[in-house]
Scaffold this active site. Structure first.
Site, PDB file in Angstrom:
ATOM      1  N   LYS A 374     -34.705  11.429   3.700  1.00 12.03           N
ATOM      2  CA  LYS A 374     -35.227  10.291   4.455  1.00 12.03           C
ATOM      3  C   LYS A 374     -35.046  10.531   5.944  1.00 12.03           C
ATOM      4  CE  LYS A 374     -31.276   7.180   5.177  1.00 12.03           C
ATOM      5  NZ  LYS A 374     -30.794   5.792   5.093  1.00 12.03           N
ATOM      6  N   TYR A 459     -35.283   2.765  -0.548  1.00 12.16           N
ATOM      7  CA  TYR A 459     -34.817   1.376  -0.677  1.00 12.16           C
ATOM      8  C   TYR A 459     -33.804   0.972   0.394  1.00 12.16           C
ATOM      9  CZ  TYR A 459     -36.462   3.067  -5.205  1.00 12.16           C
ATOM     10  OH  TYR A 459     -37.169   3.689  -6.195  1.00 12.16           O
ATOM     11  N   HIS A 460     -33.934   1.542   1.584  1.00 12.17           N
ATOM     12  CA  HIS A 460     -33.001   1.210   2.664  1.00 12.17           C
ATOM     13  C   HIS A 460     -33.683   0.397   3.767  1.00 12.17           C
ATOM     14  CE1 HIS A 460     -30.539   5.051   1.472  1.00 12.17           C
ATOM     15  NE2 HIS A 460     -30.437   4.073   0.581  1.00 12.17           N
ATOM     16  N   TYR A 461     -34.677  -0.376   3.417  1.00  9.72           N
ATOM     17  CA  TYR A 461     -35.413  -1.169   4.399  1.00  9.72           C
ATOM     18  C   TYR A 461     -34.500  -2.201   5.060  1.00  9.72           C
ATOM     19  CZ  TYR A 461     -35.826  -3.848   0.047  1.00  9.72           C
ATOM     20  OH  TYR A 461     -35.558  -4.493  -1.141  1.00  9.72           O
TER      21      TYR A 461
END
Length: 528
Positions: A374, A459-461
């Site tokens: 990411k 899924y680190h929004y």
């Protein structure tokens, strides 16, 4: 499957498990009638990664209502057992599943937690602290942050007692790809390859943010499950028409009814509430609740005929997700078992994070193995808006993945690192094949196209209620009283390898600050 267990059986399981460890668990109920009309010193909306440690901390001195839109995680093997890691993502529905799926307008599938424990009840469990630079940048006290991390770590975090062959091969592959130095086990966010801590203990059982609740004063906590907050209730007082949060309105989460119920903050006197409604509903939930409550851009609220409480344009702005890419490995063991990531690579001056995992592909036991990376500091920014006035429905969110040229260039660097790891001797030895080592490295143009066509999430929004724009440094919402937001929606970037550790810490850290504020206020303005 355990999903259909009655609440009674789930609570019985919790009671037996906690009693065996000589702890007392807070009272939990899904009966909205038991909570409707009652008053509490604090109301925490969202029993997730931040909400659980926050509620536990506040309960040391005050009564707390913790409202969770999902159910109990206890008794669900898909959540609690490492061998079922990732299965929660395969069992989703509109109203009750622990993982609620959504798709951003970018077309990227995603998930959000809907269970006591939040997204930390369904994630990979990897735990690592934020960098020192991040702590300094946001202005937190270093000693207080350290103590809050340690409070969490002493209760629910484990150090892996060994590396599986997969994790060992992954760690060595990162080193071979040039992600140096090799740091071994570390809680800190440091350059190179490291082994992190985890929510899973060495018996393969996940520990949860909800396990922190007994660390406070459980007799002062009421946990309302399967209830979705519809809005924050305000009262107007004084000649300046001050807006003060006085409680919440909520409905049943299961879609069976739209009947609303209310709970309130205690008012010691006529001067208004002493406590707060605190939103800890996550990067999608907290801005959504503010908008439904009438706090946000005036024109957007007008489109949904929501009465305006405060024209706060920053609500829903600053939404970011860390654009990611994945390279899949042709690895099909005889007895495939999902395995979360234990090793992480932190490269390019902290701008790139790499991990690898074995995840379930279906409920029949098939798995997929892949490297994933990411972009740690994306420049691309999006926004969140309402889709409807139903709080159970997902809002509309846009992340604008790779819309920045710098993000695309960083993705090319990241994918090149993953390709090098895939071609390492360690991976060849692990899978028993030189299939990848014999492949030609993709060109820069091919890597760029790969980034564009396979962009995904880890899924680190974050964002939507950012510090400065929506809340102040004490996490109070601008322009109103008695309302705070304490969760990842306040972040301007995702800290560390992933945000979980820091969001857990934030709940404890800010809870202690609120207690101190309350103590100072009582000392300066003693009640008679």
């Amino acid at each position: 499957m355990m999903m259909g267990f009655s609440l009674h059986l789930l609570l019985l399981f919790v009671h037996l498990a906690i009693c065996s460890s000589k702890q007392t668990f807070p009272y939990m109920t899904s009966n909205v009638e038991e909570v409707a009309g009652r008053s509490f010193d604090y109301i925490v909306v969202g029993g997730g990664t931040a909400g659980c440690p926050l509620a536990a901390t506040l309960s040391e001195k005050f009564s707390v209502l913790l409202v969770e839109r999902g159910g109990s995680p206890y008794g669900d093997p898909f959540i609690l057992e490492l061998k079922y890691y990732g299965y929660s993502y395969l069992v989703t529905d509109e109203y009750t599943s622990a993982a609620q799926s959504f798709v951003s307008t970018d077309g990227v599938p995603n998930f959000r937690g809907r269970v006591l424990g939040g997204s930390s009840a369904i994630n990979g469990g990897y735990y690592g602290r934020a960098s020192k630079d991040f702590i300094n940048k946001v202005g937190w006290d270093n000693e207080g942050v350290r103590d809050a991390y340690e409070w969490v770590e002493s209760r629910i975090i484990s150090k892996p007692d060994h590396l599986t062959p997969w994790s060992h091969a992954v760690a060595l592959s990162f080193v071979e790809a040039g992600i140096l130095p090799y740091n071994g086990f570390s809680l800190e966010h440091i350059q190179g390859t490291k082994i992190g801590a985890t929510l899973f203990d060495n018996q393969g059982r996940r520990h949860l943010p909800a396990d922190l609740l007994p660390a406070g004063n459980p007799s002062k906590i009421t946990v309302l499950l399967n209830a979705t907050v519809d809005k924050v209730i305000f009262q107007r007082t004084g000649t300046r028409d001050e807006k003060i949060a006085q409680g919440i309105r909520f409905i049943k989460s299961d879609g069976s009814s739209n009947q609303t119920y209310e709970a309130y903050l205690n008012k010691p006197d006529n001067s208004g509430s002493w406590g707060d409604v605190i939103l800890s509903a996550g990067a999608l939930g907290s801005p959504q609740i503010l908008l439904l409550s009438g706090i946000g851009p005036q024109e957007h609220l007008k489109n949904f005929e929501i009465p305006l409480v405060l024209n706060l344009k920053g609500v829903g702005e600053g939404m970011q997700d860390n654009a990611a890419t994945a390279l899949f490995i042709n690895y099909n063991p005889r007895n495939p078992t999902p395995e979360h990531s234990k090793a992480a690579g932190i490269a390019d001056d902290f701008k790139i994070i790499t991990e690898a995992t074995i995840a379930p592909a279906s409920l029949n036991g098939t798995t997929v193995s892949f490297f994933v990376g990411k972009i740690a500091f994306p420049e691309s920014v999006g926004k969140l808006e309402l889709n409807s006035t139903d709080p159970r429905a997902n809002p509309s969110v846009t992340f604008n993945y790779l819309s920045s040229e710098n993000d695309l260039a960083e993705c090319v660097k990241m994918t090149e690192l993953l390709e090098l790891a895939l071609r390492s001797k360690s991976i060849a030895s692990f899978v028993g094949s030189n299939e990848y080592r014999n492949k030609t490295m993709p060109t820069k143009d091919e890597l760029q196209e790969l980034c564009k066509t396979t962009v995904r999430t880890v899924y680190h929004y974050h964002g939507g209620c950012t510090v400065g724009s929506v809340v102040d440094k004490n996490y109070r919402v601008h322009g109103v009283k008695g309302l705070r937001v304490i969760d990842g929606s306040t972040f301007l970037e995702s800290p560390g390898t992933n945000p979980m550790a820091t969001v857990l810490m934030l709940g404890r850290y800010q809870g202690l600050k609120i207690l101190q504020e309350r103590k100072d206020a009582s000392f300066n303005n003693p009640r008679t």
